[in-house]
Write an enzyme that holds these catalytic residues in place. Structure first.
Site, PDB file in Angstrom:
ATOM      1  N   GLU A 196     -21.800  36.018 -15.572  1.00 59.99           N
ATOM      2  CA  GLU A 196     -21.215  37.476 -16.406  1.00 59.99           C
ATOM      3  C   GLU A 196     -22.283  38.607 -15.132  1.00 59.99           C
ATOM      4  OE1 GLU A 196     -19.749  38.004 -18.891  1.00 59.99           O
ATOM      5  OE2 GLU A 196     -20.370  36.642 -20.509  1.00 59.99           O
ATOM      6  N   ASP A 234     -14.404  41.696 -17.849  1.00 60.80           N
ATOM      7  CA  ASP A 234     -15.175  41.761 -16.356  1.00 60.80           C
ATOM      8  C   ASP A 234     -15.547  41.664 -15.264  1.00 60.80           C
ATOM      9  OD1 ASP A 234     -16.291  40.273 -17.417  1.00 60.80           O
ATOM     10  OD2 ASP A 234     -17.904  40.416 -18.704  1.00 60.80           O
ATOM     11  N   HIS A 273     -16.176  38.452 -15.090  1.00 60.44           N
ATOM     12  CA  HIS A 273     -16.944  36.999 -14.755  1.00 60.44           C
ATOM     13  C   HIS A 273     -15.488  35.431 -14.481  1.00 60.44           C
ATOM     14  CE1 HIS A 273     -15.554  36.843 -18.992  1.00 60.44           C
ATOM     15  NE2 HIS A 273     -15.011  35.318 -18.970  1.00 60.44           N
ATOM     16  N   ASP A 322     -17.318  25.478 -17.879  1.00 58.78           N
ATOM     17  CA  ASP A 322     -18.764  25.869 -18.318  1.00 58.78           C
ATOM     18  C   ASP A 322     -18.472  24.970 -20.282  1.00 58.78           C
ATOM     19  OD1 ASP A 322     -16.238  27.030 -18.962  1.00 58.78           O
ATOM     20  OD2 ASP A 322     -16.988  29.020 -18.611  1.00 58.78           O
TER      21      ASP A 322
HETATM   22  C1  F6R Z   1     -13.140  29.843 -18.900  1.00 57.39           C
HETATM   23  C2  F6R Z   1     -13.603  30.462 -18.040  1.00 57.39           C
HETATM   24  C3  F6R Z   1     -13.738  31.803 -18.292  1.00 57.39           C
HETATM   25  C4  F6R Z   1     -12.230  32.260 -18.443  1.00 57.39           C
HETATM   26  C5  F6R Z   1     -11.897  33.683 -19.102  1.00 57.39           C
HETATM   27  C6  F6R Z   1     -10.147  34.242 -18.469  1.00 57.39           C
HETATM   28  O1  F6R Z   1     -13.084  28.311 -18.661  1.00 57.39           O
HETATM   29  O2  F6R Z   1     -14.633  30.273 -17.228  1.00 57.39           O
HETATM   30  O3  F6R Z   1     -13.637  32.318 -16.826  1.00 57.39           O
HETATM   31  O4  F6R Z   1     -11.370  31.797 -16.576  1.00 57.39           O
HETATM   32  O5  F6R Z   1     -12.732  34.122 -19.349  1.00 57.39           O
HETATM   33  O6  F6R Z   1     -10.218  34.059 -19.424  1.00 57.39           O
HETATM   34  P1  F6R Z   1      -9.082  33.860 -20.101  1.00 57.39           P
HETATM   35  O7  F6R Z   1      -7.951  33.117 -19.234  1.00 57.39           O
HETATM   36  O8  F6R Z   1      -8.157  33.629 -21.690  1.00 57.39           O
HETATM   37  O9  F6R Z   1      -8.464  35.533 -20.248  1.00 57.39           O
END
Ligand code: F6R
Length: 236
Positions: free
Chosen positions: A143, A136, A138, A67
């Site tokens: 989401e 959440d 995701h 992303d």
């Molecule tokens: C980023 C991504 C997000 C993160 C998620 C967890 O490329 O795909 O889904 O993996 O927000 O983020 P952290 O590792 O910062 O807790």
């Protein structure tokens, strides 16, 4: 599903790096699906360490990231392209032209989504996709409520995600409100998945995702249906 419980963050990072390095050693031409966020940083630095010791060679490897924020250029220090260069690509011998991140500054974002899907197809698909998980549930920027059948698409970020990411931007109002992300379908098409999670605050969502009902309200719950999922977590 293989579930590996790590002792601490360093152990989780080493175990995840081991899975990625095995992939690259066994198939040097692998296409790695990569993630940003705080969770994978330790795995990337472990891989850099092994690369420097001569244990892994990324010269034939390609990568596609999950992303990118819409509106941020790759030179912006909050962009995911910048993150990947700084935390991984600049310190290994992967060819930069073989590393792909969605273009958050494309003039036509719908066309960029299509281009990114075609790019993944043209690389022969993803061999191993690394994933973090949001509070959440995701994955990527998919989401709660996101349709399972989506490929790369544009999303409006949830309030909770904006809040969680504000720590990187200094304040909430600086966090971009939209992103481009590989969809659940793109993620599920990867041949292998590696989900990593760290910290006590991730325990509940990981439990729900791995052992609860499969529902779009917990996007990561779909991973239960993947035939080759490895999970490495540490809730200390
Ligand atoms: C980023 C991504 C997000 C993160 C998620 C967890 O490329 O795909 O889904 O993996 O927000 O983020 P952290 O590792 O910062 O807790």
């Amino acid at each position: 599903m293989r579930i590996i419980e790590a002792k601490d963050y360093a152990d989780m990072s080493r175990k995840a790096a081991n899975v990625i390095s095995a992939q690259v050693i066994l198939e040097p031409r692998s296409v790695l699906g990569l993630a940003t966020g705080s969770t994978p940083i330790g795995a990337y630095s472990q891989l850099i360490d092994w690369y420097k010791k001569g244990d892994i060679d990324f010269s034939l490897t390609k990568s596609v990231n999950l992303d990118e924020y819409i509106g941020l250029d790759g030179s912006d220090d909050q962009s995911y392209r910048y993150f990947m260069n700084r935390n991984f690509f600049d310190s290994i011998n992967i060819k930069k032209e073989n590393t792909f991140v969605p273009n958050g500054k494309a003039a036509d974002m719908e066309a960029e989504c299509k281009r990114y899907d075609e790019l993944i197809d043209s690389l022969g698909g993803i061999d191993l996709q690394l994933l973090g998980i949001g509070h959440d549930g995701h994955i990527g920027f998919n989401e709660p409520g996101a349709a399972f059948e989506k490929t790369t698409h544009i999303v409006e970020l949830e309030e909770a995600t904006i809040k969680a990411n504000a720590r990187f931007f200094g304040s909430e109002d600086k966090v971009p409100k939209k992103a481009i992300t590989m969809g659940i379908k793109s993620i599920m098409q990867a041949r292998k998945l590696l989900l990593i999670a760290n910290g006590p605050d991730k325990r509940d969502i990981v439990e729900k995702a791995l052992h609860g009902p499969v529902t779009p309200m917990v996007p990561a719950s779909i991973l239960q249906f993947h035939p080759n999922l490895t999970v490495v977590y540490c809730f200390n």
